[in-house]
Scaffold this motif. Sequence first.
Motif, mmCIF file in Angstrom:
data_model
loop_
_atom_site.group_PDB
_atom_site.id
_atom_site.type_symbol
_atom_site.label_atom_id
_atom_site.label_comp_id
_atom_site.label_asym_id
_atom_site.label_seq_id
_atom_site.Cartn_x
_atom_site.Cartn_y
_atom_site.Cartn_z
ATOM 1 N N PRO A 143 14.504 -31.308 -0.234
ATOM 2 C CA PRO A 143 14.681 -31.700 1.162
ATOM 3 C C PRO A 143 14.000 -30.719 2.112
ATOM 4 C CG PRO A 143 16.727 -30.832 0.270
ATOM 5 C CD PRO A 143 15.746 -30.817 -0.841
ATOM 6 N N LEU A 151 11.016 -36.938 8.021
ATOM 7 C CA LEU A 151 11.287 -37.916 6.979
ATOM 8 C C LEU A 151 11.792 -37.150 5.755
ATOM 9 C CD1 LEU A 151 10.976 -40.914 6.188
ATOM 10 C CD2 LEU A 151 8.734 -40.315 5.308
ATOM 11 N N TRP A 152 13.059 -37.363 5.424
ATOM 12 C CA TRP A 152 13.638 -36.540 4.365
ATOM 13 C C TRP A 152 13.620 -37.281 3.036
ATOM 14 C CZ3 TRP A 152 14.108 -31.813 6.102
ATOM 15 C CH2 TRP A 152 14.384 -31.595 7.453
ATOM 16 N N VAL A 153 14.132 -36.576 2.026
ATOM 17 C CA VAL A 153 14.251 -37.196 0.699
ATOM 18 C C VAL A 153 15.369 -38.234 0.737
ATOM 19 C CG1 VAL A 153 13.297 -35.367 -0.694
ATOM 20 C CG2 VAL A 153 15.651 -35.203 0.083
ATOM 21 N N ASN A 154 15.383 -39.097 -0.287
ATOM 22 C CA ASN A 154 16.340 -40.194 -0.306
ATOM 23 C C ASN A 154 17.578 -39.827 -1.110
ATOM 24 O OD1 ASN A 154 17.685 -42.591 -0.432
ATOM 25 N ND2 ASN A 154 16.182 -43.617 -1.741
ATOM 26 N N PHE A 155 18.659 -39.545 -0.406
ATOM 27 C CA PHE A 155 19.877 -39.123 -1.104
ATOM 28 C C PHE A 155 20.610 -40.289 -1.769
ATOM 29 C CE2 PHE A 155 19.305 -35.387 1.601
ATOM 30 C CZ PHE A 155 19.494 -34.401 0.667
ATOM 31 N N LEU A 160 16.941 -38.063 -7.204
ATOM 32 C CA LEU A 160 17.135 -36.860 -6.392
ATOM 33 C C LEU A 160 18.404 -36.123 -6.819
ATOM 34 C CD1 LEU A 160 15.985 -35.208 -4.058
ATOM 35 C CD2 LEU A 160 17.615 -36.346 -2.599
ATOM 36 N N LEU B 72 24.141 -31.259 4.912
ATOM 37 C CA LEU B 72 22.739 -31.520 4.541
ATOM 38 C C LEU B 72 22.471 -33.017 4.482
ATOM 39 C CD1 LEU B 72 20.184 -29.917 3.169
ATOM 40 C CD2 LEU B 72 21.102 -30.887 1.083
ATOM 41 N N GLN B 73 23.331 -33.735 3.759
ATOM 42 C CA GLN B 73 23.051 -35.156 3.541
ATOM 43 C C GLN B 73 23.333 -35.998 4.778
ATOM 44 O OE1 GLN B 73 24.026 -36.377 -0.747
ATOM 45 N NE2 GLN B 73 25.335 -34.643 -0.324
ATOM 46 N N MET B 76 20.535 -35.303 7.339
ATOM 47 C CA MET B 76 19.220 -35.873 7.048
ATOM 48 C C MET B 76 19.257 -37.396 7.009
ATOM 49 S SD MET B 76 17.784 -33.247 4.241
ATOM 50 C CE MET B 76 17.489 -31.548 4.692
ATOM 51 N N MET B 77 20.250 -37.929 6.312
ATOM 52 C CA MET B 77 20.216 -39.364 6.027
ATOM 53 C C MET B 77 20.873 -40.208 7.117
ATOM 54 S SD MET B 77 18.700 -40.346 3.218
ATOM 55 C CE MET B 77 19.438 -41.798 2.480
ATOM 56 N N TRP B 81 17.226 -39.078 10.469
ATOM 57 C CA TRP B 81 16.241 -40.102 10.129
ATOM 58 C C TRP B 81 16.840 -41.085 9.119
ATOM 59 C CZ3 TRP B 81 11.214 -39.764 12.244
ATOM 60 C CH2 TRP B 81 10.339 -40.779 11.839
ATOM 61 N N MET B 83 17.239 -43.948 6.648
ATOM 62 C CA MET B 83 16.218 -44.697 5.912
ATOM 63 C C MET B 83 16.869 -45.852 5.180
ATOM 64 S SD MET B 83 13.581 -42.102 4.105
ATOM 65 C CE MET B 83 14.770 -40.965 3.472
ATOM 66 N N ILE B 85 16.427 -47.960 2.246
ATOM 67 C CA ILE B 85 15.642 -48.127 1.024
ATOM 68 C C ILE B 85 16.420 -49.033 0.095
ATOM 69 C CG2 ILE B 85 14.668 -46.963 -0.983
ATOM 70 C CD1 ILE B 85 14.387 -44.501 0.911
ATOM 71 N N MET B 94 27.471 -44.437 2.926
ATOM 72 C CA MET B 94 26.791 -43.921 1.730
ATOM 73 C C MET B 94 27.532 -42.718 1.128
ATOM 74 S SD MET B 94 23.474 -41.768 2.994
ATOM 75 C CE MET B 94 23.328 -40.999 1.402
ATOM 76 N N SER B 97 27.353 -42.089 -2.574
ATOM 77 C CA SER B 97 26.074 -41.549 -3.055
ATOM 78 C C SER B 97 25.966 -40.058 -2.816
ATOM 79 C CB SER B 97 24.902 -42.195 -2.321
ATOM 80 O OG SER B 97 24.898 -43.555 -2.509
ATOM 81 N N VAL B 101 25.361 -34.737 -5.193
ATOM 82 C CA VAL B 101 24.702 -33.578 -4.593
ATOM 83 C C VAL B 101 25.743 -32.612 -4.021
ATOM 84 C CG1 VAL B 101 23.150 -32.848 -2.750
ATOM 85 C CG2 VAL B 101 22.548 -34.800 -4.171
#
Lengths: 449, 177
Positions: A143, A151-155, A160, B72-73, B76-77, B81, B83, B85, B94, B97, B101
């Motif tokens: 990350p 644009l971060w990694v996909n948790f 990951l 952190l998660q 970021m998520m 940003w 996302m 997916i 989430m 998920s 981590v």
Amino acid sequence: MFEAPIRQPLILGDKKFADVSNEICSPIENKPTKAWWFGFTLSFVCLMALVITLFWTVWTGIGTWGINKSVMWGWDITNFVFWIGIGHAGTLISAILLLFRQKWRLSINRSAEAMTIFAVMCAAIFPLFHMGRVWVGPYWALPLPNAFGSLWVNFNSPLLWDVFAISTYFSVSLLFWYLGLIPDIATIRDRAKTKARKFWYGIFAMGWNGSARTWHRYEVVSLILAGISTPLVLSVHTIVSMDFATSVIPGWHTTIFPPYFVAGAIFSGFGMVLTLLVIARSTMKLENYITIGHLEAMTKIVMLTGSMVGLAYITEFFIAWYSGVEYEQYAFLNRATGPYWWAYATMMFCNLVAPQVFWFKWCRTTPWFIFFMSIIVNIGMWFERFVIIVTSLHRDYLPSSWVMYGPTWVEVGMFVGTMGLFFTFFFLFSKFLPVINMAEVKVILKSKE
Amino acid sequence: MLRKNLIIGVYKEPDKLIDGVIKLRKQGIEVFDCFTPFPVHNLDREMGIKRTRLTVGAFICGSLGFLSGLVLQFGMMVFDWPMNIGGKPDSYLMLPSMVPVTFELTILFTAFGMGILFFYKSRMLHGVREDILDIRQTDDTLLLTVEADKLNGNKQDVLEILKNTGAIDIRDHIRQH
């Protein structure tokens, strides 16, 4: 404490404390034997195969591998899961057996933990290079803030989770291993007769002097580390299994994967521990430390976990039928009777049928036979991963995209190369560090099993 | 340690060492420290060493890891940003998920936090010069040390107890600068 009279001592040969230091330190303090040089050279040559094949992969591209569409994971991920699984025995022996107060772990935990670390190193190579452009690997996998803004990694992705699991596993295992090594490194430092040895072991001993206060803290730290390593080791292979189980590929999409992978990991790990220790105990003359009793205890674990894995294979088959999903049913039928039936048969034979010989005492107590069986286990567990990965991928939902998969010389070279890496490190370890935890073995000199 | 005046009892058997510790403390003489090549069961208790608080440190580090995993998660998520997916949730939904981590970071912080605290408390660092009293104290010899300056003239008692409990040698260590 009462000890039953029929129990055998854990360490044979009626050793004194000084005998332990003398015998375990002798490979470190003397010139390596011819057998060591032979093994080391052979491993090093294999390691060069890794260098060449990795260079070729990076230079030319992933097209040098046999993977195709739809078999996008082939030998690489097979080898990844294979090596990660092997690592698990080390943590199992040092952490879980510590929590269960199994004293027989003490003469094998050091080498098993070393094996863990080297195996995880081998494993990490495969997904890293499978990414293609390995030089931008950290940029994709970690990350980190990057050029596309934030644009971060996909948790949400299990791949990951794997990055976090494997890196945590590696670093915590390394810490655990090093912590256990410190008192022994101090022993070598204080025995050292050469300046270089005194200097280097002095640096890594961190000023250890065996104070009772330090030992007190040390034991607490070991216990807590064992306590957290136990769920860690279970989580690592659980997460590895989620790489498959969270997908919607028939043959992968099963909830039994986490426990089944963990059992398989312990099974294959003990297979490799046996392979290494049966050789090490005879070439390094450690028969009094790694006794037949130790081998027997390990073979029992091999038999138990092998049967658990076998049960999982059968359960999977049953559930595929019971689910009523025809894709799932076909995937399993194809696994057993399709073009890769030989891989499936090898897996079944090596993992479920062969370990049943350990019901017999002779099989559990004869070193050459245990060695032979450990190789069978290694082969079987490699094939398990091959079967799971390749047979599930090679026949897609769409029959027009059905393909076969075979490795190229690059993939074979990489696998042989990681074997080289693993054994090169193991030989170096056996030359420069004590293969048996001297401090802890001294505690149990008079204990019974 | 080398800067103190010590009386050293040299033992070869852990049981005898513990015996010595118990008898000394019965006489009201505090043991400065023991040096052993391996952990001796119950020695810490008999010496009256207080239980280490490293476990508390481990818990704090673990909690920190747990929080940083979530921060952190979520950061970021969800906040920075989001996302989409494969239609998987990018809100607080989430949370499942985030378990792996968060779990791994909890373990990582606990292990390394505790490792660092251990080295700090034990004053261990790469390249630290060891202060050892006897070259065999990491091999097969157990040492029991008593601070000579803190004895109120009952040195004779100490020597007597060390001798009677089976010390094979009794030495004086003179302060070094």
